[in-house]
Design a protein around this motif. Structure first.
Motif, PDB file in Angstrom:
ATOM      1  N   ILE A   1      87.151  85.171   4.543  1.00 49.37           N
ATOM      2  CA  ILE A   1      85.746  84.770   5.480  1.00 49.37           C
ATOM      3  C   ILE A   1      86.263  84.537   7.172  1.00 49.37           C
ATOM      4  CG2 ILE A   1      84.211  82.737   5.800  1.00 49.37           C
ATOM      5  CD1 ILE A   1      84.701  81.529   3.032  1.00 49.37           C
ATOM      6  N   HIS A   2      86.335  85.958   7.635  1.00 50.33           N
ATOM      7  CA  HIS A   2      86.006  85.826   9.190  1.00 50.33           C
ATOM      8  C   HIS A   2      84.461  85.419   9.677  1.00 50.33           C
ATOM      9  CE1 HIS A   2      89.477  87.938   8.362  1.00 50.33           C
ATOM     10  NE2 HIS A   2      89.363  88.117   7.511  1.00 50.33           N
ATOM     11  N   SER A   3      84.726  83.978  10.405  1.00 51.74           N
ATOM     12  CA  SER A   3      83.237  84.117  10.992  1.00 51.74           C
ATOM     13  C   SER A   3      83.825  84.524  12.990  1.00 51.74           C
ATOM     14  CB  SER A   3      83.233  82.470  11.569  1.00 51.74           C
ATOM     15  OG  SER A   3      83.463  81.882  10.041  1.00 51.74           O
ATOM     16  N   TYR A   4      82.622  85.369  12.933  1.00 51.69           N
ATOM     17  CA  TYR A   4      83.037  85.527  14.728  1.00 51.69           C
ATOM     18  C   TYR A   4      82.203  84.934  15.719  1.00 51.69           C
ATOM     19  CZ  TYR A   4      85.776  89.253  12.284  1.00 51.69           C
ATOM     20  OH  TYR A   4      87.146  90.318  11.756  1.00 51.69           O
ATOM     21  N   ASP A   5      82.571  85.162  16.342  1.00 54.04           N
ATOM     22  CA  ASP A   5      81.612  84.830  17.799  1.00 54.04           C
ATOM     23  C   ASP A   5      80.312  85.242  18.295  1.00 54.04           C
ATOM     24  OD1 ASP A   5      83.391  82.391  18.433  1.00 54.04           O
ATOM     25  OD2 ASP A   5      84.378  82.878  19.900  1.00 54.04           O
ATOM     26  N   LEU A   6      79.756  84.594  19.459  1.00 51.41           N
ATOM     27  CA  LEU A   6      78.034  85.908  19.543  1.00 51.41           C
ATOM     28  C   LEU A   6      79.195  86.781  20.492  1.00 51.41           C
ATOM     29  CD1 LEU A   6      75.425  85.525  19.607  1.00 51.41           C
ATOM     30  CD2 LEU A   6      75.958  84.444  21.560  1.00 51.41           C
ATOM     31  N   LYS A   7      78.888  88.311  19.950  1.00 51.40           N
ATOM     32  CA  LYS A   7      78.840  89.246  20.845  1.00 51.40           C
ATOM     33  C   LYS A   7      78.466  89.787  20.737  1.00 51.40           C
ATOM     34  CE  LYS A   7      83.242  89.078  18.454  1.00 51.40           C
ATOM     35  NZ  LYS A   7      84.734  89.609  18.022  1.00 51.40           N
ATOM     36  N   SER A   8      78.374  90.928  21.930  1.00 52.24           N
ATOM     37  CA  SER A   8      77.595  92.483  21.457  1.00 52.24           C
ATOM     38  C   SER A   8      77.677  93.256  20.406  1.00 52.24           C
ATOM     39  CB  SER A   8      77.997  93.754  23.247  1.00 52.24           C
ATOM     40  OG  SER A   8      78.903  93.804  22.661  1.00 52.24           O
ATOM     41  N   LYS A   9      76.652  93.820  19.729  1.00 54.24           N
ATOM     42  CA  LYS A   9      76.009  94.717  18.744  1.00 54.24           C
ATOM     43  C   LYS A   9      77.112  95.393  18.921  1.00 54.24           C
ATOM     44  CE  LYS A   9      71.258  93.003  17.693  1.00 54.24           C
ATOM     45  NZ  LYS A   9      70.803  92.884  17.138  1.00 54.24           N
ATOM     46  N   GLU A  10      77.929  95.811  20.038  1.00 53.78           N
ATOM     47  CA  GLU A  10      78.858  97.590  20.051  1.00 53.78           C
ATOM     48  C   GLU A  10      80.423  96.131  19.369  1.00 53.78           C
ATOM     49  OE1 GLU A  10      76.392  96.866  22.729  1.00 53.78           O
ATOM     50  OE2 GLU A  10      75.507  99.032  22.109  1.00 53.78           O
ATOM     51  N   GLU A  11      80.970  95.218  19.894  1.00 52.94           N
ATOM     52  CA  GLU A  11      81.633  94.491  19.748  1.00 52.94           C
ATOM     53  C   GLU A  11      81.819  93.949  18.619  1.00 52.94           C
ATOM     54  OE1 GLU A  11      84.655  94.295  21.257  1.00 52.94           O
ATOM     55  OE2 GLU A  11      83.506  95.098  23.209  1.00 52.94           O
ATOM     56  N   VAL A  12      80.329  93.582  17.966  1.00 53.22           N
ATOM     57  CA  VAL A  12      80.286  93.129  16.566  1.00 53.22           C
ATOM     58  C   VAL A  12      81.174  94.139  16.064  1.00 53.22           C
ATOM     59  CG1 VAL A  12      78.921  92.590  14.366  1.00 53.22           C
ATOM     60  CG2 VAL A  12      78.750  91.503  16.960  1.00 53.22           C
ATOM     61  N   ALA A  13      79.927  95.535  15.669  1.00 52.04           N
ATOM     62  CA  ALA A  13      80.387  97.083  15.160  1.00 52.04           C
ATOM     63  C   ALA A  13      82.385  97.034  14.795  1.00 52.04           C
ATOM     64  CB  ALA A  13      79.721  98.051  15.748  1.00 52.04           C
ATOM     65  N   LYS A  14      82.812  96.910  15.973  1.00 46.45           N
ATOM     66  CA  LYS A  14      84.525  97.042  15.922  1.00 46.45           C
ATOM     67  C   LYS A  14      84.486  96.148  15.146  1.00 46.45           C
ATOM     68  CE  LYS A  14      85.037  98.732  20.332  1.00 46.45           C
ATOM     69  NZ  LYS A  14      85.666  98.018  22.188  1.00 46.45           N
ATOM     70  N   ASP A  15      84.290  94.922  14.928  1.00 39.62           N
ATOM     71  CA  ASP A  15      85.213  93.800  14.310  1.00 39.62           C
ATOM     72  C   ASP A  15      84.699  94.373  12.596  1.00 39.62           C
ATOM     73  OD1 ASP A  15      85.408  92.110  16.581  1.00 39.62           O
ATOM     74  OD2 ASP A  15      83.807  91.757  16.379  1.00 39.62           O
ATOM     75  N   ILE A  16      83.417  95.021  12.297  1.00 36.02           N
ATOM     76  CA  ILE A  16      82.694  95.088  10.796  1.00 36.02           C
ATOM     77  C   ILE A  16      83.795  96.988  10.664  1.00 36.02           C
ATOM     78  CG2 ILE A  16      81.216  96.325   9.444  1.00 36.02           C
ATOM     79  CD1 ILE A  16      79.250  94.109  11.156  1.00 36.02           C
TER      80      ILE A  16
END
Ligand code: CTP
Ligand code: CA
Length: 225
Positions: free
Chosen positions: A199-214
């Motif tokens: 389980i990896h929880s991430y901070d609130l960030k831009s959808k572009e940055e979220v896309a990178k994490d995914i």
């Protein structure tokens, strides 16, 4: 640009991404829809393309422009989205279902505009096909199947249940806790869960940055195959 070919981790891979809402027609002028902007799915499609994948984006109605060098298939209804996904699924190595698909659709579509009459009015609905669950049943070795979950209670438990029920490799839980996360915003707060219950929880960030994490997790899964 030539140097980049050696650093493209998803070169030679095909990806299928869904995004946006679906519109379920009630009559010629009305539909049942939702507030999905499509931004998360478009950001994922753009990111996968930049990582070297050959990307097809099956999109419900949005106001966004097609990401560069991505093949877009425009659809309206859940049934049309299902048909487009079925046609692309076999060839895809990476499948990301970020669309907000309607769970129910009108049983019949009126062929003329419905006139107002009685004080009370209701529309009969039937379940749509769960696209993600259907693809999960058809999944073969070598494919990475990613789904989303939008939950308001028992978030983790419900997301883990969805991951297994739909035979996913990775599920993206959209956290509703934070303002600025989810529908119609430019930011998102997610938790990623895989089959090994990492389980990896991430901070609130831009959808572009979220896309990178995914996409980092998608690359890891494809590499491990
Ligand atoms: N999904 C789909 N086809 C549907 C409904 C949902 O492919 N007819 C996909 C979504 O794109 C998402 C995932 O299933 O990736 C989970 O969607 P969600 O609405 O959170 O879950 P449901 O299974 O529809 O369950 P519920 O709405 O009852 O929580
Ligand atoms: Ca749903």
């Amino acid at each position: 640009l030539e140097h980049s070919t050696t650093t493209l981790p998803l070169k030679g891979k095909r990806a299928l991404v869904t995004a946006g809402p679906t519109y379920e027609a009630i009559d010629p002028v009305r539909f049942i829809g939702n507030h999905s902007s499509g931004k998360m799915g478009y950001a994922i499609a753009a990111r996968l393309q930049r990582l070297g994948a050959d990307v097809t984006l099956v999109s419900g109605p949005t106001s966004l422009k097609t990401p560069q060098n991505v093949t877009q298939i425009a659809v309206q209804s859940a049934a049309q989205m299902f048909e487009a996904c079925e046609a692309e699924f076999q060839q895809a190595d990476i499948i990301v279902m970020s669309a907000a698909v309607a769970d129910y659709t009108p049983t019949v579509v009126a062929d003329q505009k419905i006139k107002k009459k009685a004080e009370d009015f209701s529309i009969a609905l039937k379940k749509t096909t769960d696209i993600l669950a259907t693809l999960g049943k058809e999944k073969r070795e070598g494919q990475t199947l990613v789904g989303f979950a939008l939950e308001t209670n028992n978030e983790l438990e419900n997301a883990i249940d969805k991951l297994h029920r739909k035979n996913l490799d990775l599920i993206v839980l959209n956290s509703m806790q934070d303002k600025g996360a989810g529908f119609a915003t430019d930011t998102n707060k997610i938790t990623l869960i895989d089959r090994a219950r990492n389980i990896h929880s991430y901070d609130l960030k831009s959808k572009e940055e979220v896309a990178k994490d995914i996409c980092m997790h998608i690359i890891a899964h494809q590499t491990a195959l």
